[in-house]
Design an enzyme around this catalytic site. Sequence first.
Site, PDB file in Angstrom:
ATOM      1  N   ARG A  52       0.819  -1.207   0.000  1.00 39.10           N
ATOM      2  CA  ARG A  52       0.000   0.000   0.000  1.00 39.10           C
ATOM      3  C   ARG A  52       0.859   1.266   0.000  1.00 39.10           C
ATOM      4  O   ARG A  52       0.425   2.319  -0.443  1.00 39.10           O
ATOM      5  CB  ARG A  52      -0.957  -0.006   1.188  1.00 39.10           C
ATOM      6  CG  ARG A  52      -2.353   0.442   0.811  1.00 39.10           C
ATOM      7  CD  ARG A  52      -3.355   0.330   1.936  1.00 39.10           C
ATOM      8  NE  ARG A  52      -2.857   0.935   3.140  1.00 39.10           N
ATOM      9  CZ  ARG A  52      -2.747   0.320   4.319  1.00 39.10           C
ATOM     10  NH1 ARG A  52      -3.109  -0.924   4.446  1.00 39.10           N
ATOM     11  NH2 ARG A  52      -2.278   0.957   5.372  1.00 39.10           N
ATOM     12  N   TYR A 104     -14.793  18.300 -14.326  1.00 36.43           N
ATOM     13  CA  TYR A 104     -15.352  16.948 -14.333  1.00 36.43           C
ATOM     14  C   TYR A 104     -16.470  16.868 -13.291  1.00 36.43           C
ATOM     15  O   TYR A 104     -16.253  17.127 -12.111  1.00 36.43           O
ATOM     16  CB  TYR A 104     -14.247  15.931 -14.042  1.00 36.43           C
ATOM     17  CG  TYR A 104     -14.765  14.539 -13.902  1.00 36.43           C
ATOM     18  CD1 TYR A 104     -15.493  13.955 -14.928  1.00 36.43           C
ATOM     19  CD2 TYR A 104     -14.560  13.811 -12.737  1.00 36.43           C
ATOM     20  CE1 TYR A 104     -15.998  12.668 -14.793  1.00 36.43           C
ATOM     21  CE2 TYR A 104     -15.051  12.528 -12.597  1.00 36.43           C
ATOM     22  CZ  TYR A 104     -15.778  11.977 -13.637  1.00 36.43           C
ATOM     23  OH  TYR A 104     -16.289  10.716 -13.491  1.00 36.43           O
ATOM     24  N   ASP A 177      -6.036  19.624 -13.333  1.00 35.30           N
ATOM     25  CA  ASP A 177      -6.460  18.370 -13.968  1.00 35.30           C
ATOM     26  C   ASP A 177      -6.122  18.500 -15.452  1.00 35.30           C
ATOM     27  O   ASP A 177      -6.716  19.295 -16.179  1.00 35.30           O
ATOM     28  CB  ASP A 177      -7.965  18.161 -13.746  1.00 35.30           C
ATOM     29  CG  ASP A 177      -8.481  16.864 -14.358  1.00 35.30           C
ATOM     30  OD1 ASP A 177      -7.829  16.330 -15.275  1.00 35.30           O
ATOM     31  OD2 ASP A 177      -9.562  16.397 -13.937  1.00 35.30           O
ATOM     32  N   LYS A 202      -7.874   7.512 -19.032  1.00 34.27           N
ATOM     33  CA  LYS A 202      -8.158   8.118 -20.333  1.00 34.27           C
ATOM     34  C   LYS A 202      -6.934   8.011 -21.260  1.00 34.27           C
ATOM     35  O   LYS A 202      -6.492   6.927 -21.552  1.00 34.27           O
ATOM     36  CB  LYS A 202      -8.607   9.565 -20.123  1.00 34.27           C
ATOM     37  CG  LYS A 202      -9.646   9.736 -19.014  1.00 34.27           C
ATOM     38  CD  LYS A 202     -10.934   9.016 -19.325  1.00 34.27           C
ATOM     39  CE  LYS A 202     -12.090   9.451 -18.460  1.00 34.27           C
ATOM     40  NZ  LYS A 202     -12.477   8.577 -17.396  1.00 34.27           N
TER      41      LYS A 202
HETATM   42  N1  PLP Z   1     -10.981  14.266 -14.666  1.00 38.56           N
HETATM   43  C1  PLP Z   1     -11.523  14.242 -15.890  1.00 38.56           C
HETATM   44  C2  PLP Z   1     -11.281  15.405 -16.801  1.00 38.56           C
HETATM   45  C3  PLP Z   1     -12.302  13.166 -16.295  1.00 38.56           C
HETATM   46  O1  PLP Z   1     -12.844  13.165 -17.536  1.00 38.56           O
HETATM   47  C4  PLP Z   1     -12.530  12.096 -15.394  1.00 38.56           C
HETATM   48  C5  PLP Z   1     -13.363  10.939 -15.777  1.00 38.56           C
HETATM   49  O2  PLP Z   1     -14.097  10.984 -16.743  1.00 38.56           O
HETATM   50  C6  PLP Z   1     -11.951  12.158 -14.132  1.00 38.56           C
HETATM   51  C7  PLP Z   1     -11.177  13.250 -13.797  1.00 38.56           C
HETATM   52  C8  PLP Z   1     -12.161  11.044 -13.136  1.00 38.56           C
HETATM   53  O3  PLP Z   1     -11.362   9.972 -13.491  1.00 38.56           O
HETATM   54  P1  PLP Z   1     -11.661   8.429 -13.137  1.00 38.56           P
HETATM   55  O4  PLP Z   1     -12.904   8.051 -13.873  1.00 38.56           O
HETATM   56  O5  PLP Z   1     -10.433   7.723 -13.586  1.00 38.56           O
HETATM   57  O6  PLP Z   1     -11.870   8.370 -11.653  1.00 38.56           O
END
Ligand code: PLP
Length: 385
Positions: A52, A104, A177, A202
């Site tokens: 972990r 998001y 992000d 992604k």
């Molecule tokens: N940030 C963005 C821009 C996203 O598009 C997403 C998911 O679609 C996330 C964060 C969250 O990621 P995860 O689905 O891997 O938890």
Amino acid sequence: MSDSNWQPSTLAAQGLGWIDDATKAVSPPIHMSSTHLRDPDNQYRNGRDYIRDDNPSFDQAEALLAKLENGKKALLLSSGMAAATAVFLALRPGDHVIAARNMYWSLRRWLSTYATAWGLQVEFVDMTDLDAFRALIRPGQTKLVWIETPSNPLWTITDIAAVAEIAHKAGAKVTADSTVATPVLSQPLTLGADIVMHSATKYLNGHSDICAGALVTNNIDNAFWQGVAGNRGTLGGIIGSFEAWLLLRGMRSLFPRVERACASAQKLAEGLRRHRWVESVLYPGLSDFPGHALAAKQMKGGFSGMLSIRVKGGEGGAIRTAAAVEIWKRATSLGGTESLIEHRASIEGEGSPVPMDLLRLSVGLENAEDLLADLSNALETAHRN
Ligand code: PLP
């Protein structure tokens, strides 16, 4: 690879060129052990104890991502959400946070529900309006500013350097992000961000077959980052060894995938804006898109593989269009080899800033003319009756 001056695309293609000492394998072994032997005198000189806290299967993907982001240290986590929440939970109840309104949706919802109940004071703002952002910042009290650029699914562009300057003057850290931009197109740390976050589910992985997250920083010697890193171990949001291995394999083709997706997205944006059933196209690569000039300045080599279209005929027109495609797949998520189409507002639900007539498009690696023809046909079919 001995010479760290090779181009990032070269470093990525070879996964930093590591060769397994024991076998000379060019693809790394997967370490499955959850624990490591302790020395007889009670020390852990090997530097590893429990899965972990640390896992040798993370090493190469973390080192490559840190390199591509111009960072010192990357951490893999079990999802983008695990990565994001590890950052927020390193704050203290009572701390003030400013977050982008266009972001998001699941994280926006978590911030306005769980994080707020836990004690964070969260304010949302249109990050393209620097004056509005400046007006909200509370010197000494604002601890974290959260941005997402381009933002999903309106693709608004945030000026990373300007936000970082304002935030740092007030004593706040900035997390960006950068899931959509990827390190191929943008390096937020170089522009002043303190932490870069990715949903590695992604583009970094790129094959729609794992869930993963990542955080990268170029400053590890501070209590905040140590709190974030500690949260990975104590909250336990680690990814599995096999997923880490798949992520490294995906990152080896990151550059050609992102470059092709960008080129196709640009063609699609230009083609679709002329379509008689398309109201408008949202894509930072279009010269009349509001954030275009800024995107051209802070992104290099393209404007991402993500765009959205607003379809004539409102929600019905959009949903009928998504129903009529053949190549595009109706599914959520983004950044895979296959192109995805999604009616976004109905996923995000109440309070979403996303218009009902919007379809989000994740452009994959198929032939761009095929993608355009398929979507054009679907738009015609949807509006036939
Ligand atoms: N940030 C963005 C821009 C996203 O598009 C997403 C998911 O679609 C996330 C964060 C969250 O990621 P995860 O689905 O891997 O938890």
